[in-house]
Enzyme design. Structure first.
Site, PDB file in Angstrom:
ATOM      1  N   ASN A  89       0.767  -1.212   0.242  1.00 35.61           N
ATOM      2  CA  ASN A  89      -0.116   0.028  -0.200  1.00 35.61           C
ATOM      3  C   ASN A  89       0.847   1.367  -0.118  1.00 35.61           C
ATOM      4  O   ASN A  89       1.955   1.281   0.563  1.00 35.61           O
ATOM      5  CB  ASN A  89      -1.149  -0.022   1.015  1.00 35.61           C
ATOM      6  N   MET A  90       0.407   2.321  -0.595  1.00 35.77           N
ATOM      7  CA  MET A  90       1.055   3.616  -0.614  1.00 35.77           C
ATOM      8  C   MET A  90      -0.090   4.627  -0.379  1.00 35.77           C
ATOM      9  O   MET A  90      -0.977   4.677  -0.841  1.00 35.77           O
ATOM     10  CB  MET A  90       1.649   3.930  -2.233  1.00 35.77           C
ATOM     11  N   GLU A  91       0.478   5.644   0.717  1.00 34.80           N
ATOM     12  CA  GLU A  91      -0.396   6.582   1.030  1.00 34.80           C
ATOM     13  C   GLU A  91       0.526   8.136   0.852  1.00 34.80           C
ATOM     14  O   GLU A  91       2.008   7.880   0.909  1.00 34.80           O
ATOM     15  CB  GLU A  91      -0.522   6.647   2.555  1.00 34.80           C
ATOM     16  N   HIS A 102      -3.928   0.704  -3.017  1.00 34.20           N
ATOM     17  CA  HIS A 102      -3.967  -0.462  -2.075  1.00 34.20           C
ATOM     18  C   HIS A 102      -3.069  -1.554  -2.580  1.00 34.20           C
ATOM     19  O   HIS A 102      -2.646  -1.679  -3.427  1.00 34.20           O
ATOM     20  CB  HIS A 102      -5.546  -0.998  -2.170  1.00 34.20           C
ATOM     21  N   GLU A 104      -3.316  -4.811  -3.187  1.00 35.97           N
ATOM     22  CA  GLU A 104      -3.724  -5.787  -4.050  1.00 35.97           C
ATOM     23  C   GLU A 104      -3.623  -4.798  -5.425  1.00 35.97           C
ATOM     24  O   GLU A 104      -3.242  -5.683  -6.165  1.00 35.97           O
ATOM     25  CB  GLU A 104      -5.142  -6.128  -3.901  1.00 35.97           C
ATOM     26  N   CYS A 129     -10.166  -5.661   0.861  1.00 37.01           N
ATOM     27  CA  CYS A 129     -11.493  -4.523   1.166  1.00 37.01           C
ATOM     28  C   CYS A 129     -12.201  -4.729   0.017  1.00 37.01           C
ATOM     29  O   CYS A 129     -11.787  -5.261  -1.020  1.00 37.01           O
ATOM     30  CB  CYS A 129     -10.934  -3.317   1.342  1.00 37.01           C
ATOM     31  N   CYS A 132     -10.751  -3.377  -3.238  1.00 40.09           N
ATOM     32  CA  CYS A 132      -9.768  -4.275  -3.941  1.00 40.09           C
ATOM     33  C   CYS A 132     -10.469  -5.645  -4.688  1.00 40.09           C
ATOM     34  O   CYS A 132     -10.010  -5.825  -5.787  1.00 40.09           O
ATOM     35  CB  CYS A 132      -8.666  -4.720  -3.138  1.00 40.09           C
TER      36      CYS A 132
END
Length: 296
Positions: A89-91, A102, A104, A129, A132
């Site tokens: 995941n990347m934010e 996300h 996935e 989730c 995804c």
């Protein structure tokens, strides 16, 4: 070996450490393990496909960039070729949550951008989730895709997404990871050519707004991402996120982006320009140019 892997690497068995150290320590390791390398590790360690994917999850999760949640999610996608692709995941601080990637999505897009034609399965360290699950339903593997989670029996995407809505409900026949060529002419410098090539293979059957983004870092390396639309619209992944994903999995820092090119059709029903510019600005890059698509 990239420093981010060291803590996770220390948790692996000595035998697996011995088998995988040369792969992780390679100067060109970019977050994927070729089918040949995977076969070698499985043979050396006595693992099957599923067991190897589970053992790699901590390494994939170590690639996460999660300054908002501090919640690292890792995924390993297994291509039909046998190659294993990390995802995480990347934010992005200063951008909106809608710009996040996300795990996935990361693994699936990673495989797609590396030229994989289909997925056999995906292994994740936490339950996917709904976002995804819907994203993966766009794949040419459909609801037959195998999903594996710790402590649970393997199940199909159809199990996790019953009564699904997807591209087939909209009479879309070209699916995500199918080979496509939109006939876009190459031109310009290397960065512009990379953005155009990405747009040429983008998946935009709903809007027709093909687009690609190419990023150049301080090292001179170029990373290109393609737009991946989804039948449910909101789970679509912008091309910038695809490029950022490759850059991160390649071991570079987001702060090292120096130039960006967005290639998209003039007068299309939607544009990636404003969202891409805002996210890049949050990452410290203000050198974004947009070039139009020209058919051959």
């Amino acid at each position: 070996m990239h420093p981010r892997f060291q803590t996770a690497f220390a948790t692996l068995s000595p035998l697996l450490q011995q088998a995988i150290r040369p792969i992780l320590s390679s100067a060109d390791f970019a977050g994927f393990i070729s089918a040949q390398q995977a076969d070698g590790v499985k043979q050396q360690c006595g693992l099957d496909d599923s067991e190897l994917a589970f053992t790699l999850l901590p390494l994939a999760a170590a690639c996460a960039v999660a300054p908002l949640s501090d919640f690292n999610v890792g995924a390993v996608a297994r291509g039909k070729s046998g190659t294993l692709y990390f995802g995480a995941n990347m934010e992005f601080v200063g951008a909106t949550m809608q710009q996040t990637v996300h795990a996935e999505q990361s693994a699936v897009t990673h495989a797609w951008l590396r030229g994989e034609s289909g997925l056999a399965g995906i292994t994740v360290n936490y339950t996917p989730c709904g976002h995804c699950r819907q994203f993966m339903n766009e794949l040419n593997s459909g609801t037959d895709l195998t999903i594996e989670l710790p402590g649970r029996a393997a199940a199909t995407l159809g199990h996790y997404l019953p009564d699904s809505f997807g591209p087939r409900d909209l009479a879309i026949t070209t699916l995500l990871m199918d080979e496509v060529d939109h006939g876009i002419a190459p031109r310009g410098d290397k960065l512009e050519q990379a953005a155009l090539a990405a747009a040429n293979q983008s998946h935009a059957p709903y809007s027709g707004a093909c687009s690609g983004v190419a990023l150049q870092t301080r090292s001179g390396a170029i990373y290109a991402g393609r737009y991946a639309e989804n039948a449910a619209f909101n789970p679509s992944l912008p091309p910038l996120q695809g490029a950022l994903n490759l850059l991160n999995l390649g071991g570079e820092e987001l702060s090292d982006i120096r130039r960006a090119v967005l290639a998209e059709a003039s007068g299309a029903k939607l544009s990636q320009r404003s969202a891409s510019a805002a996210t890049l600005a949050a990452l410290g890059c203000h050198d974004l140019i947009t070039i139009p698509l020209v058919k051959m």
